[in-house]
Write a protein that holds these residues in place. Structure first.
Motif, PDB file in Angstrom:
ATOM      1  N   ASN A 141     -10.726  37.858  69.260  1.00 42.00           N
ATOM      2  CA  ASN A 141      -9.777  36.740  69.160  1.00 42.00           C
ATOM      3  C   ASN A 141      -9.242  36.246  70.503  1.00 42.00           C
ATOM      4  OD1 ASN A 141      -9.547  36.094  66.303  1.00 42.00           O
ATOM      5  ND2 ASN A 141      -8.803  38.196  66.090  1.00 42.00           N
ATOM      6  N   LYS A 142      -9.601  36.887  71.597  1.00 39.68           N
ATOM      7  CA  LYS A 142      -9.058  36.480  72.897  1.00 39.68           C
ATOM      8  C   LYS A 142      -9.361  35.026  73.264  1.00 39.68           C
ATOM      9  CE  LYS A 142      -8.420  41.018  74.838  1.00 39.68           C
ATOM     10  NZ  LYS A 142      -8.784  41.991  75.856  1.00 39.68           N
ATOM     11  N   PRO A 143     -10.560  34.498  73.013  1.00 43.65           N
ATOM     12  CA  PRO A 143     -10.808  33.094  73.380  1.00 43.65           C
ATOM     13  C   PRO A 143     -10.312  32.078  72.339  1.00 43.65           C
ATOM     14  CG  PRO A 143     -12.875  34.157  72.767  1.00 43.65           C
ATOM     15  CD  PRO A 143     -11.801  35.194  72.684  1.00 43.65           C
ATOM     16  N   ASN A 144      -9.669  32.552  71.267  1.00 42.13           N
ATOM     17  CA  ASN A 144      -9.196  31.660  70.211  1.00 42.13           C
ATOM     18  C   ASN A 144      -7.896  30.994  70.670  1.00 42.13           C
ATOM     19  OD1 ASN A 144      -9.023  30.362  67.718  1.00 42.13           O
ATOM     20  ND2 ASN A 144      -7.793  32.016  66.857  1.00 42.13           N
ATOM     21  N   GLU A 145      -8.012  29.782  71.173  1.00 41.45           N
ATOM     22  CA  GLU A 145      -6.861  29.049  71.674  1.00 41.45           C
ATOM     23  C   GLU A 145      -6.829  27.666  71.040  1.00 41.45           C
ATOM     24  OE1 GLU A 145      -7.081  28.990  75.941  1.00 41.45           O
ATOM     25  OE2 GLU A 145      -7.060  31.175  76.079  1.00 41.45           O
ATOM     26  N   TYR A 152      -6.919  27.457  65.097  1.00 48.06           N
ATOM     27  CA  TYR A 152      -7.310  28.227  63.930  1.00 48.06           C
ATOM     28  C   TYR A 152      -6.666  29.612  64.008  1.00 48.06           C
ATOM     29  CZ  TYR A 152     -10.763  24.559  63.337  1.00 48.06           C
ATOM     30  OH  TYR A 152     -11.371  23.340  63.173  1.00 48.06           O
ATOM     31  N   ALA A 153      -6.348  30.176  62.869  1.00 49.48           N
ATOM     32  CA  ALA A 153      -5.734  31.495  62.817  1.00 49.48           C
ATOM     33  C   ALA A 153      -6.698  32.554  63.344  1.00 49.48           C
ATOM     34  CB  ALA A 153      -5.338  31.830  61.378  1.00 49.48           C
ATOM     35  N   ASP A 154      -6.141  33.575  63.982  1.00 52.76           N
ATOM     36  CA  ASP A 154      -6.952  34.714  64.387  1.00 52.76           C
ATOM     37  C   ASP A 154      -7.559  35.351  63.136  1.00 52.76           C
ATOM     38  OD1 ASP A 154      -6.424  34.381  67.065  1.00 52.76           O
ATOM     39  OD2 ASP A 154      -4.943  35.985  67.174  1.00 52.76           O
ATOM     40  N   GLU A 155      -8.701  35.983  63.315  1.00 50.78           N
ATOM     41  CA  GLU A 155      -9.405  36.591  62.195  1.00 50.78           C
ATOM     42  C   GLU A 155      -9.601  38.082  62.432  1.00 50.78           C
ATOM     43  OE1 GLU A 155     -12.785  34.238  60.522  1.00 50.78           O
ATOM     44  OE2 GLU A 155     -12.555  33.189  62.425  1.00 50.78           O
TER      45      GLU A 155
END
Length: 173
Positions: A14-18, A50-53
């Motif tokens: 999830n680190k690149p989920n921005e 988008y929400a973290d998964e």
């Protein structure tokens, strides 16, 4: 460097989920068996995230699924999640690049990795779905060589806040 996700780096998923800017909408058109689209800029762009998964172990353990993570040094800056789909294509379930590193080729390198994975699994190509309001992603897919295969105006209709259509993109080998 692109690495396949393992238990050792699973926490980086999830680190690149921005968040990303929504600046326009695409309008697909089907005419004489060919999909085209136009893009319209939004008068007031907005940010979306988008929400973290929680990424399951199946993407590590099962041969028909994979996640690849893009690193620079110790920093995870991108991800792509794939699975073999029932129709003989590799489904790109998710692709993301850290906001500060977008438009620098990371997405293309991740997509290249997806192509390699799909070819190793003897699949016909790649497919994915995104929303018509994610014009930047749609433009990226088109530049990479994907073509629109269909539109679904009901997929998000159960969400009262979503005024979006699903666009299905295909990259055939």
């Amino acid at each position: 460097m692109i690495l396949k996700m393992t238990e050792a780096n699973r926490a980086d998923y999830n680190k690149p989920n921005e968040e990303f800017p929504v600046t326009g909408r695409i309008f697909p058109k089907y005419d004489n068996g060919v999909w085209t689209y136009t893009e319209e800029k939004l008068p007031e762009p907005y940010m979306k995230r988008y929400a973290d998964e929680e990424i399951g172990a199946a993407y590590i353990e099962e041969e028909s699924k994979a996640v690849f993570l893009y690193y620079e040094g110790e920093h995870c800056l991108g991800r792509i999640r794939l699975r073999a789909n029932w129709n003989g294509y590799a489904m790109v379930e998710d692709i993301g690049v850290a906001g500060s590193r977008r438009q620098q080729g990371i997405g293309s390198r991740l997509m290249d990795q997806a192509v390699q994975w799909a070819q190793q699994h003897k699949l016909a190509g790649l497919m994915l779905e995104t929303q018509d309001v994610n014009a930047a992603a749609c433009g990226f897919y088109a530049r990479y060589g994907f073509i629109i295969g269909g539109v679904d105006n009901m997929l998000y209709s159960n969400f009262s806040t979503a005024d979006e259509q699903a666009i299905f993109w295909y990259y055939k080998f």
